[in-house]
Write an enzyme that holds these catalytic residues in place. Structure first.
Site, PDB file in Angstrom:
ATOM      1  N   CYS A 144       0.336   3.319   3.596  1.00  0.00           N
ATOM      2  CA  CYS A 144       0.827   2.853   4.900  1.00  0.00           C
ATOM      3  C   CYS A 144       1.896   1.766   4.829  1.00  0.00           C
ATOM      4  CB  CYS A 144      -0.336   2.371   5.755  1.00  0.00           C
ATOM      5  SG  CYS A 144      -1.089   0.833   5.186  1.00  0.00           S
TER       6      CYS A 144
ATOM      7  N   CYS B 163      -7.160  -1.096   1.391  1.00  0.00           N
ATOM      8  CA  CYS B 163      -6.159  -1.561   2.350  1.00  0.00           C
ATOM      9  C   CYS B 163      -6.848  -1.740   3.698  1.00  0.00           C
ATOM     10  CB  CYS B 163      -5.027  -0.543   2.454  1.00  0.00           C
ATOM     11  SG  CYS B 163      -3.816  -0.947   3.739  1.00  0.00           S
TER      12      CYS B 163
ATOM     13  N   CYS C 232      -7.990  -6.075  -9.526  1.00  0.00           N
ATOM     14  CA  CYS C 232      -7.644  -5.043 -10.499  1.00  0.00           C
ATOM     15  C   CYS C 232      -7.268  -3.794  -9.704  1.00  0.00           C
ATOM     16  CB  CYS C 232      -8.831  -4.794 -11.420  1.00  0.00           C
ATOM     17  SG  CYS C 232      -8.477  -3.710 -12.779  1.00  0.00           S
TER      18      CYS C 232
ATOM     19  N   CYS D 215       0.858  -1.184   0.000  1.00  0.00           N
ATOM     20  CA  CYS D 215       0.000   0.000   0.000  1.00  0.00           C
ATOM     21  C   CYS D 215       0.893   1.234   0.000  1.00  0.00           C
ATOM     22  CB  CYS D 215      -0.899  -0.011   1.237  1.00  0.00           C
ATOM     23  SG  CYS D 215      -1.867   1.508   1.435  1.00  0.00           S
TER      24      CYS D 215
ATOM     25  N   CYS E 233      -5.254   1.067   6.456  1.00  0.00           N
ATOM     26  CA  CYS E 233      -5.473   2.519   6.394  1.00  0.00           C
ATOM     27  C   CYS E 233      -6.707   2.921   5.583  1.00  0.00           C
ATOM     28  CB  CYS E 233      -4.242   3.210   5.821  1.00  0.00           C
ATOM     29  SG  CYS E 233      -3.957   2.886   4.070  1.00  0.00           S
TER      30      CYS E 233
END
Length: 183
Positions: free
Chosen positions: A82, A128, A151, A79, A131
């Site tokens: 984070c 995510c 995707c 991510c 976060c």
């Protein structure tokens, strides 16, 4: 009011439970439920405008233009907000969709799922789990063994190479090559 508009209004106000399709429901898009929280000011300073738009405003980058669409290096996709590990490069595949696609997550609790009724259609958004950053969407047209296609926007990802010592310059790569030749 047309039947389509009425149906859209009803389904938008009453989201379909994701547990029916075998995916956990919920998301920490409501930032109070997130394990990692950043201020908008901090994110605007740290992220590019595109990264901010995609991850915080549920935007989408242009097809076939993302940094990781043709990326083939071995490692972990994380991510961008984070740093949570999301996908292994081994699960990346060319879906010809215009965005990086993966058939599995690094861990079942890496992402959360939520209904998305934008643009007059029903999709499953992936975010995510730490976060709440918007990553993209999941579809049921991926390859085996999962049949899933995560995707994902390149702008929502960062990449960590599998072996940083061999990716850069240094003597660490030479012994491995020598040892391999001796076998």
């Amino acid at each position: 009011m047309s039947a389509f508009n009425l149906l859209h209004l009803v389904t938008k106000s009453q989201p379909v439970a994701l547990r029916a399709c075998g995916l956990p429901s919920g998301s920490c898009r409501d930032k109070k439920d997130c394990k990692v929280v950043f201020s908008q000011e901090e994110l605007r300073k740290r992220l590019t405008p595109l990264q901010y738009h995609v991850t915080q405003e549920k935007g989408t980058e242009s097809a076939f233009e993302g940094e990781y669409i043709h990326h083939k290096a071995q490692g972990i996709y994380k991510c961008v907000v984070c740093g949570t590990p999301l996908f292994k490069s081994e699960t990346k595949f060319d879906s010809n969709s215009g965005w990086p696609s993966f058939y599995d997550v690094i861990s079942p609790d890496a992402v959360t799922f939520a209904d998305d009724f934008s643009y007059g259609m029903h999709r499953i958004e992936i975010s995510c789990s730490q976060c709440g950053a918007h990553l993209g969407h999941i579809f049921d047209d991926g390859p085996r063994p999962t049949g899933k296609r995560y995707c994902t926007n390149s702008a929502a990802l960062s990449f960590a190479a599998a072996d940083k010592s061999s990716a850069g310059e240094g003597s660490a790569a030479r012994p491995a090559q020598t040892g391999k030749a001796e076998l």
